[in-house]
Write an enzyme that holds these catalytic residues in place. Structure first.
Site, mmCIF file in Angstrom:
data_model
loop_
_atom_site.group_PDB
_atom_site.id
_atom_site.type_symbol
_atom_site.label_atom_id
_atom_site.label_comp_id
_atom_site.label_asym_id
_atom_site.label_seq_id
_atom_site.Cartn_x
_atom_site.Cartn_y
_atom_site.Cartn_z
ATOM 1 C CB SER A 84 -0.963 -0.009 1.181
ATOM 2 O OG SER A 84 -0.261 -0.187 2.395
ATOM 3 C CG HIS A 127 -3.800 -0.690 -2.469
ATOM 4 N ND1 HIS A 127 -4.272 0.596 -2.392
ATOM 5 C CD2 HIS A 127 -3.461 -1.039 -1.203
ATOM 6 C CE1 HIS A 127 -4.205 1.019 -1.144
ATOM 7 N NE2 HIS A 127 -3.715 0.039 -0.401
ATOM 8 C CE LYS A 184 -7.545 1.169 0.684
ATOM 9 N NZ LYS A 184 -6.830 0.220 1.537
HETATM 10 C C1 PLP Z 1 -6.862 0.084 3.015
HETATM 11 C C2 PLP Z 1 -6.274 -1.248 3.327
HETATM 12 C C3 PLP Z 1 -6.909 -2.124 4.203
HETATM 13 C C4 PLP Z 1 -8.118 -1.720 5.005
HETATM 14 O O1 PLP Z 1 -9.248 -1.716 4.238
HETATM 15 P P1 PLP Z 1 -10.489 -0.807 4.731
HETATM 16 O O2 PLP Z 1 -11.639 -1.325 3.962
HETATM 17 O O3 PLP Z 1 -10.119 0.597 4.403
HETATM 18 O O4 PLP Z 1 -10.611 -1.038 6.204
HETATM 19 C C5 PLP Z 1 -6.382 -3.386 4.369
HETATM 20 N N1 PLP Z 1 -5.262 -3.757 3.718
HETATM 21 C C6 PLP Z 1 -4.614 -2.929 2.880
HETATM 22 C C7 PLP Z 1 -3.379 -3.405 2.196
HETATM 23 C C8 PLP Z 1 -5.085 -1.647 2.677
HETATM 24 O O5 PLP Z 1 -4.430 -0.798 1.885
#
Ligand code: PLP
Length: 388
Positions: A182, A210, A242
């Site tokens: 991330s 992602h 996302k």
């Molecule tokens: C954003 C993210 C999460 C968390 O997901 P949410 O739905 O925002 O709680 C988990 N793992 C990774 C790698 C992320 O980038």
């Protein structure tokens, strides 16, 4: 210790956070998620969101949410296992399973909750977890919660992981990784990880926060990107806040694993089902993702534009092939200074500092979306070139 002493301690610690250039602040937006943001009096081009396909404010999602709210109301009223599992949730799970190619999928409220649910449901005391050093915070917390014995291998280092697996006596083993990291934007070596998981009979838990919606044919995610099979030992987590532009997450896997998680994942069982409105919006989002080649192509072009535009400058980009394009600065204060200078020019790029990234690797995390225009990316390139 008295409360006033404890409060004085917290004030000291807060001052230390500020002194170290680590204080985080929120900025309030007066506009919806998109490439342009109004904050107070300022109009900014934002390079902050993970809304990679530009779906968060898409008319089709908005319409689906409105229609859904009229039909289903706003709240689900209970956890999924009591009476909070409504028809749109079920429809979404079926669609997610079909889309990712797994037998079943289970809808979760967030990615953070999904990770905290999956790992402790699969392993516990006496078992072994092998985790990439750069895994997301939610995976790190999930490991803690499981009480399993955990070993971290150097980032993406298959040889180091192989040595750890070979030396392990644990009966149950689990390999845990981000699919797209991330804060760096690079991809985990999933084919090699799956090969090791097969050889050492381990679970492979993949967090594709992602990659889902962005990578692979029709945006089916990182496994599809590498052309990997939907092996029974793979537990695949994707998030829906996302690229999918809404909120939520899901776990996909074999019928048995998903049934087990439904019975045992505490963050699934002991929480209210997400809003049916969200499920309705997400059903529309999945259609746009599946038919979103043009959006993904645009995202790819903007990524190339940014990389090319900064290639001959002092700014140190990473090898990331994705829409996450970090510019490594190193020092916390310097990172903040550059982020502030960009902000003054109307360009909003987040400064990412420890503990989100390792000490000494503070960075600007540029994230691009299909909703950006070439001229917006050009403006960022020009500003960064001037600052270099
Ligand atoms: C954003 C993210 C999460 C968390 O997901 P949410 O739905 O925002 O709680 C988990 N793992 C990774 C790698 C992320 O980038």
């Amino acid at each position: 210790m008295s409360t006033s002493t404890r409060l004085a301690e917290l004030r000291d610690e807060l001052s230390a956070i500020e002194r170290d250039g680590l204080k985080r602040r929120r900025r309030m937006l007066d506009t919806p998620c998109g490439p342009l943001a109004r904050v107070g009096e300022r109009e900014l081009i934002s390079f902050c969101s993970n809304d990679y396909l530009g779906l968060a404010n898409d008319p089709a999602l908005i319409e689906a949410a409105c229609v859904g709210a009229r039909q289903w109301g706003v709240g689900s009223g209970a956890s999924h296992l009591v009476s909070g599992h409504l028809a749109p949730h079920e429809a979404l799970e079926l669609k997610l399973a079909k889309f990712t190619g797994f037998a079943h999928a289970l809808l979760m409220t967030t990615g953070y909750m999904a990770n905290l649910g999956i790992v402790p449901a699969l392993v516990g005391r006496g078992d072994a977890i092998f985790a990439d050093k750069l895994n997301h915070a939610s995976l790190i917390d999930a490991v803690q919660l499981s009480r399993a014995n955990s070993q971290r291998y150097p980032h993406a280092d298959l040889a180091a992981l192989e040595r750890l697996l070979a030396a392990s006596q644990a009966k149950r083993k689990l390999i845990l990784t981000d699919a797209v990291f991330s804060m760096d934007g690079d991809l985990a070596p999933l084919p090699g990880l799956l090969e090791l998981a097969e050889r050492f009979d381990a679970w492979l838990v993949i967090d594709d926060a992602h990659g889902f919606g962005v990578l692979g044919p029709q945006g089916r995610g990182s496994l599809a990107h590498f052309g990997l099979p939907n092996a029974e030992r793979i537990v695949y987590m994707g998030t829906l806040g996302k690229a999918a532009g809404a909120s939520g997450a899901f776990v996909a896997g074999s019928e048995t694993v998903i049934e087990w998680l439904l019975q045992r994942a505490r963050t699934y069982i002991f929480t209210t089902g997400s809003s049916p409105v969200m499920a309705c919006a997400l059903l529309a989002s999945l259609d746009l993702i599946e038919h979103g080649d043009a959006r993904r192509e645009r995202l790819r072009q903007l990524t190339v534009q940014l990389k090319n535009g900064l290639a001959d400058t002092r700014w140190q980009l990473m090898t990331s092939p994705t829409a996450i394009q970090p510019v490594i600065i190193g020092d916390n204060h310097e990172t903040l200074r550059i982020a502030t200078a960009l902000y003054a020019k109307g360009l909003w790029v987040p400064a990412i500092r420890p503990p989100t990234v390792p000490k000494g690797t503070s960075r600007l995390r540029v994230s691009l979306t299909a909703a950006h225009s070439e001229s917006q990316v050009a403006a960022l390139i020009e500003a960064l070139r001037k600052l270099a």
